[in-house]
Design a protein around this motif. Structure first.
Motif, PDB file in Angstrom:
ATOM      1  N   GLY A 160       0.604  -1.243   0.119  1.00 21.32           N
ATOM      2  CA  GLY A 160      -0.071  -0.188   0.149  1.00 21.32           C
ATOM      3  C   GLY A 160       0.884   1.407   0.135  1.00 21.32           C
ATOM      4  N   PHE A 161       0.270   2.580  -0.229  1.00 20.55           N
ATOM      5  CA  PHE A 161       0.847   3.650  -0.284  1.00 20.55           C
ATOM      6  C   PHE A 161       0.456   4.442   0.991  1.00 20.55           C
ATOM      7  N   VAL A 162       1.219   5.461   1.509  1.00 15.19           N
ATOM      8  CA  VAL A 162       0.930   6.486   2.617  1.00 15.19           C
ATOM      9  C   VAL A 162       0.761   7.488   1.809  1.00 15.19           C
ATOM     10  N   TYR A 163       0.117   8.609   2.239  1.00 11.52           N
ATOM     11  CA  TYR A 163      -0.477   9.939   1.594  1.00 11.52           C
ATOM     12  C   TYR A 163       1.122  10.551   1.738  1.00 11.52           C
ATOM     13  N   GLN A 164       1.654  10.691   2.878  1.00 13.48           N
ATOM     14  CA  GLN A 164       3.077  11.244   2.830  1.00 13.48           C
ATOM     15  C   GLN A 164       3.646  10.435   4.007  1.00 13.48           C
ATOM     16  N   PRO A 165       5.020  10.031   3.870  1.00 18.23           N
ATOM     17  CA  PRO A 165       5.938   9.414   4.755  1.00 18.23           C
ATOM     18  C   PRO A 165       5.916  10.015   6.192  1.00 18.23           C
ATOM     19  N   ALA A 166       5.514   9.041   7.092  1.00 21.84           N
ATOM     20  CA  ALA A 166       5.926   9.639   8.699  1.00 21.84           C
ATOM     21  C   ALA A 166       6.251   8.375   9.303  1.00 21.84           C
ATOM     22  N   ALA A 167       6.671   8.356  10.538  1.00 17.95           N
ATOM     23  CA  ALA A 167       6.955   7.232  11.310  1.00 17.95           C
ATOM     24  C   ALA A 167       5.970   6.173  11.566  1.00 17.95           C
ATOM     25  N   ASP A 168       4.663   6.790  11.658  1.00 17.75           N
ATOM     26  CA  ASP A 168       3.607   5.999  11.912  1.00 17.75           C
ATOM     27  C   ASP A 168       2.411   5.908  10.897  1.00 17.75           C
ATOM     28  N   ALA A 169       3.018   6.324   9.881  1.00 14.95           N
ATOM     29  CA  ALA A 169       2.044   6.461   8.587  1.00 14.95           C
ATOM     30  C   ALA A 169       1.435   5.102   8.115  1.00 14.95           C
ATOM     31  N   LYS A 170       0.197   4.917   8.029  1.00 16.67           N
ATOM     32  CA  LYS A 170      -0.558   3.817   7.465  1.00 16.67           C
ATOM     33  C   LYS A 170      -0.836   4.082   6.193  1.00 16.67           C
ATOM     34  N   ALA A 171      -1.285   2.758   5.254  1.00 11.88           N
ATOM     35  CA  ALA A 171      -1.607   2.822   4.063  1.00 11.88           C
ATOM     36  C   ALA A 171      -2.795   3.412   3.745  1.00 11.88           C
ATOM     37  N   ASN A 172      -3.275   4.220   2.899  1.00  7.27           N
ATOM     38  CA  ASN A 172      -4.212   4.901   2.648  1.00  7.27           C
ATOM     39  C   ASN A 172      -4.794   4.807   1.411  1.00  7.27           C
TER      40      ASN A 172
END
Length: 446
Positions: A198-210
């Motif tokens: 999956g892809f995150v909206y923007q990278p971050a340490a706790d980002a989840k797939a959007n």
């Protein structure tokens, strides 16, 4: 630059549902609503999505062999700025554009629309050059220039490059290619198994797939552009990203990106009744028709139309209110997106869950220069094909006995019992017939 005050929570949600990435926000007063020009598809305020919806409408109609009104095309080309980019909307085309408010999403879909229409190479070249000039140093794109990149905007930019036959591997800043930029948003082996691909909206340490970011970026990963009309079919299900135990935090290899994204999308569709979900702060999760539409397009392009079929059927059963019953009537972007889905999934666009999508979109804009004979025949045979869910069904066998039972809430349509149970008789269009259909003059069928 768009602002929180100008956009508001409802408008921001609408923009995200329409498919565009979230804009940068600042604190300035909200403007008065703008009356849409006569050449524009849709009757709502075009301030935030005028170019977006026009480009999608023209792409979908052109791929359905409609010759749009010259005024509609002229409106889109007239929105282009001197430097080659497009804003979301410019009310005064005599005034110079503010480069800070130019919109990579609008530029990307405008480039694709004009490529499909043909005859606008100068505008297309200028648009592609603008995208190249406004690529971030990490290879990504943002909604407005000068901001951190996001997966949706980067994916849309790659779609435009693909449409214009510009090699993303050769579009680079500071040694980072467009492919590198896209890869920076994709979750790899360091993520949980459920999130991988999956892809995150923007990278971050706790980002989840959007959901929407994944669905739109996946089309780019597959090398796709709008409209999605062809596919190298893969009979097997998409293969999940292979990871050894304790996988390292490395980028997903380019050769595995589309397949990994497809596997993620299929797993999410299967887990949610063949649709993706929209989660916004303070609201209950709800079906996301726009993200589901992009997931279908991406899966078809990646070679997995079989895995996309059930989601396309779900959209046929649940998409009418999203497309036809917006605040200002037909939502041109939604109607165009569903028309693109019907074409990609080889479903009948004149009877998509009982709705004549071609006519629905035609009725939302200026009278077309010409329509194909199939469109004129469908409108004549069933003039009520856009009136209500299921109103386009003229034969009890058309959609497997589909019965339009609807639960409407927060602008989205949810089937009774968590998803409308439909059994569509997938009356696939014959490619040969579609390719040989000769446009006929419109005799007032709009």
């Amino acid at each position: 630059m768009l602002t929180a005050a100008r956009l508001g929570a409802t408008a921001l949600a609408g923009l995200l549902l329409a498919g565009a990435a979230a804009p940068a926000l600042a604190d300035t007063p909200a403007p008065s609503p703008v009356t849409p020009p006569a050449a524009l598809y849709g009757k709502g305020d075009p301030t935030y999505d005028g170019v977006w919806r026009q480009a999608l409408a023209l792409t979908a109609l052109a791929s359905a062999k409609v010759v749009p009104a010259p005024a509609a095309v002229d409106w889109l080309t007239g929105q282009q700025c001197a430097d080659g980019g497009w804003p979301s909307f410019r009310a005064d085309t005599a005034a110079a554009c503010d480069p800070k408010t130019e919109d990579s999403n609008a530029t990307a879909v405008a480039v694709q629309a004009l490529t499909v229409l043909g005859g606008h190479q100068d505008a297309v070249t200028k648009g592609v050059d603008w995208l190249k000039a406004n690529q971030n140093a990490d290879g990504t794109w943002s909604y407005n220039p000068g901001n951190p990149g996001d997966a949706n905007s980067t994916g849309l930019a790659l779609n435009a490059l693909a449409a214009a036959h510009a090699d993303p591997a050769k579009v680079a800043k500071a040694g980072r290619t467009a492919w590198d930029g896209l890869a920076s948003f994709q979750l790899g082996c360091a993520a949980t198994a459920a999130e991988r691909g999956g892809f995150v909206y923007q990278p971050a340490a706790d980002a989840k797939a959007n959901g929407l970011a994944s669905a739109q970026a996946a089309l780019a990963a597959a090398g796709g552009a709008l409209p999605v009309t062809t596919t190298d079919r893969v009979d097997s299900a998409p293969v999940a990203l292979p990871c050894a135990q304790g996988g390292a935090a490395t980028a997903v290899p380019r050769a595995q990106s589309a397949e990994a994204a497809s596997a993620y999308l299929v797993s999410q569709l299967n887990a949610n009744g063949q649709h993706l979900m929209l989660t916004t702060p303070g609201a209950e999760p709800a079906p996301d028709l726009n993200a589901t539409s992009w997931a279908v397009l991406s899966l078809v392009k990646a070679g997995h139309p079989h895995q996309a079929a059930a989601a396309a059927d779900w959209l046929a059963g649940n998409g009418y209110t999203w497309a036809a019953k917006g605040k200002n009537g037909t939502d041109a972007a939604a109607a165009a997106t569903l028309l693109l889905v019907a074409q990609a999934a080889k479903l009948d666009p004149y009877n998509f869950g009982g709705t004549n999508l071609v006519q629905l979109l035609l009725d939302a804009g200026p009278k077309a220069a010409s329509v194909p004979s199939a469109a004129a025949s469908a409108a004549s045979a069933n003039p009520d094909g856009t009136a209500a869910p299921g109103s386009g069904i003229t034969d009890g066998e058309d959609n497997g006995g589909f019965s339009p039972i609807w639960l409407v809430g927060t602008g989205l349509v949810v089937g009774i019992g968590g998803g409308l149970a439909i059994s569509l008789n997938r009356r696939r269009q014959a490619a040969a017939a579609a390719s040989t259909d000769t446009p006929a003059k419109d005799d007032g069928q709009q």
